[in-house]
Motif scaffolding. Structure first.
Motif, PDB file in Angstrom:
ATOM      1  N   TYR A  64     -14.781  12.062  -6.118  1.00  0.00           N
ATOM      2  CA  TYR A  64     -15.537  10.888  -6.570  1.00  0.00           C
ATOM      3  C   TYR A  64     -14.910  10.291  -7.837  1.00  0.00           C
ATOM      4  O   TYR A  64     -14.780   9.068  -7.965  1.00  0.00           O
ATOM      5  N   THR A  65     -14.506  11.154  -8.745  1.00  0.00           N
ATOM      6  CA  THR A  65     -13.907  10.681 -10.001  1.00  0.00           C
ATOM      7  C   THR A  65     -12.592   9.957  -9.722  1.00  0.00           C
ATOM      8  O   THR A  65     -12.324   8.889 -10.276  1.00  0.00           O
ATOM      9  N   VAL A  66     -11.772  10.547  -8.850  1.00  0.00           N
ATOM     10  CA  VAL A  66     -10.492   9.917  -8.476  1.00  0.00           C
ATOM     11  C   VAL A  66     -10.764   8.538  -7.856  1.00  0.00           C
ATOM     12  O   VAL A  66     -10.130   7.539  -8.212  1.00  0.00           O
ATOM     13  N   ALA A  67     -11.728   8.500  -6.950  1.00  0.00           N
ATOM     14  CA  ALA A  67     -12.048   7.241  -6.266  1.00  0.00           C
ATOM     15  C   ALA A  67     -12.584   6.208  -7.255  1.00  0.00           C
ATOM     16  O   ALA A  67     -12.165   5.047  -7.249  1.00  0.00           O
ATOM     17  N   PHE A  68     -13.486   6.649  -8.129  1.00  0.00           N
ATOM     18  CA  PHE A  68     -14.110   5.727  -9.086  1.00  0.00           C
ATOM     19  C   PHE A  68     -13.059   5.147 -10.030  1.00  0.00           C
ATOM     20  O   PHE A  68     -13.004   3.936 -10.266  1.00  0.00           O
ATOM     21  N   MET A  69     -12.200   6.007 -10.553  1.00  0.00           N
ATOM     22  CA  MET A  69     -11.166   5.535 -11.493  1.00  0.00           C
ATOM     23  C   MET A  69     -10.204   4.584 -10.786  1.00  0.00           C
ATOM     24  O   MET A  69      -9.810   3.561 -11.336  1.00  0.00           O
ATOM     25  N   THR A  70      -9.836   4.917  -9.565  1.00  0.00           N
ATOM     26  CA  THR A  70      -8.894   4.072  -8.827  1.00  0.00           C
ATOM     27  C   THR A  70      -9.528   2.720  -8.532  1.00  0.00           C
ATOM     28  O   THR A  70      -8.890   1.673  -8.705  1.00  0.00           O
ATOM     29  N   GLN A  71     -10.794   2.747  -8.154  1.00  0.00           N
ATOM     30  CA  GLN A  71     -11.505   1.496  -7.867  1.00  0.00           C
ATOM     31  C   GLN A  71     -11.575   0.631  -9.132  1.00  0.00           C
ATOM     32  O   GLN A  71     -11.394  -0.573  -9.072  1.00  0.00           O
ATOM     33  N   GLU A  72     -11.811   1.266 -10.269  1.00  0.00           N
ATOM     34  CA  GLU A  72     -11.922   0.521 -11.533  1.00  0.00           C
ATOM     35  C   GLU A  72     -10.587  -0.105 -11.958  1.00  0.00           C
ATOM     36  O   GLU A  72     -10.562  -1.062 -12.707  1.00  0.00           O
ATOM     37  N   LEU A  73      -9.476   0.449 -11.462  1.00  0.00           N
ATOM     38  CA  LEU A  73      -8.164  -0.117 -11.811  1.00  0.00           C
ATOM     39  C   LEU A  73      -7.945  -1.489 -11.164  1.00  0.00           C
ATOM     40  O   LEU A  73      -7.147  -2.287 -11.644  1.00  0.00           O
ATOM     41  N   CYS A  74      -8.653  -1.753 -10.050  1.00  0.00           N
ATOM     42  CA  CYS A  74      -8.567  -3.055  -9.340  1.00  0.00           C
ATOM     43  C   CYS A  74      -7.119  -3.457  -9.056  1.00  0.00           C
ATOM     44  O   CYS A  74      -6.686  -4.543  -9.439  1.00  0.00           O
ATOM     45  N   LEU A  75      -6.385  -2.579  -8.405  1.00  0.00           N
ATOM     46  CA  LEU A  75      -4.956  -2.829  -8.219  1.00  0.00           C
ATOM     47  C   LEU A  75      -4.643  -3.596  -6.952  1.00  0.00           C
ATOM     48  O   LEU A  75      -5.236  -3.331  -5.910  1.00  0.00           O
ATOM     49  N   LYS A  76      -3.698  -4.527  -7.069  1.00  0.00           N
ATOM     50  CA  LYS A  76      -3.217  -5.233  -5.879  1.00  0.00           C
ATOM     51  C   LYS A  76      -2.003  -4.470  -5.330  1.00  0.00           C
ATOM     52  O   LYS A  76      -1.338  -3.735  -6.078  1.00  0.00           O
ATOM     53  N   THR A  77      -1.707  -4.679  -4.049  1.00  0.00           N
ATOM     54  CA  THR A  77      -0.508  -4.066  -3.473  1.00  0.00           C
ATOM     55  C   THR A  77       0.702  -4.495  -4.305  1.00  0.00           C
ATOM     56  O   THR A  77       0.813  -5.660  -4.676  1.00  0.00           O
ATOM     57  N   GLY A  78       1.565  -3.544  -4.615  1.00  0.00           N
ATOM     58  CA  GLY A  78       2.769  -3.842  -5.384  1.00  0.00           C
ATOM     59  C   GLY A  78       2.569  -3.728  -6.891  1.00  0.00           C
ATOM     60  O   GLY A  78       3.521  -3.868  -7.658  1.00  0.00           O
TER      61      GLY A  78
END
Ligand code: SAM
Length: 213
Positions: A64-78
């Motif tokens: 959950y922590t990994v997912a939450f942090m990754t989601q918060e990064l709001c990264l686009k492909t590339g």
């Protein structure tokens, strides 16, 4: 059917139930085999929503922590991303599978070498080095996202400096017992900041972190 497929599917349902809604991220986490990043005697618990011990008294973070942090990064492909705290390599693999250009730093050489082996085995091209991530990795800056997977006493200034305009830094900040997650977006003056309470990480040790071995 590959090993743990049902467990992995259940983990995704747990993440959805806890509010993770980024479809691309969920697909990636459904694909990546977390059990490859976990060692015995914990392999059977790989898809529990919990942090698990890895070598050097460190942990692979809770899904959950990994997912939450990754989601918060709001990264686009590339997008170009720096991760501080490679650990098992699981988070870096997720970022790579999401189509990001990933750089990761780990202070324990043994952990880094093990994670590198896994990146190679799985075919991820991830830039990695052993060192103190509290000073960032200026050679490849600026980054669209920086994620710190260990707890800092305060936000290390070099990481802010190495963030691109509009980029996001996701970092747990607090004392050694409990931290809040700070999500800082390099926009405006002062920068936009969101704080989410109640996380628990191993300490970030280094020049701009805690003292330690
Ligand atoms: N992202 C990891 C994963 O997916 O397994 C979880 C890593 S664990 C929670 C945090 C890691 O940060 C540990 O491996 C620890 O050794 C590392 N670490 C602590 N301080 C560091 C620093 N200054 N630079 C780089 N790594 C650091």
């Amino acid at each position: 059917m590959s090993r743990f497929e049902d467990e992995r599917r259940e983990m995704i349902e747990v993440l959805k139930g806890r509010g993770i809604g980024d479809e691309r991220l969920l697909q990636v986490m459904a694909k990546i085999e977390r059990h490859l990043f976990v060692s015995e005697p914990f392999v059977n618990r790989s898809y529990d929503d919990t942090a698990l011990p890895i070598a050097k008294q460190q942990t692979i973070s809770q899904p959950y922590t990994v997912a939450f942090m990754t989601q918060e990064l709001c990264l686009k492909t590339g997008a170009k991303v720096l991760e501080v705290g490679t650990g098992s390599g699981y988070q870096a693999a997720i970022l790579a599978e999401m189509g990001c250009r990933v750089f990761t730093i780990e202070r324990h050489v043994d952990l880094l070498l093990q994670a590198r082996k896994m990146f190679e085995k799985l075919g991820y091209r991830i830039g990695s080095k052993a060192g103190d991530g509290t000073i960032g990795w200026s050679d490849f800056a600026p980054y669209d996202g920086i994620v710190v997977t260990a707890a800092a006493p305060e936000v290390p200034e070099p990481l802010i400096l190495q963030l691109a305009e509009g980029g996001r830094l996701v970092i747990p900040v607090g004392n050694l017992e409990m931290q809040d997650l700070h999500v800082i977006t390099k926009i405006g003056d002062p920068f936009e900041k969101k704080v989410i309470e109640g996380f628990k990480f191993v300490p970030l040790i280094g020049k701009k972190g805690w003292n330690g071995q």
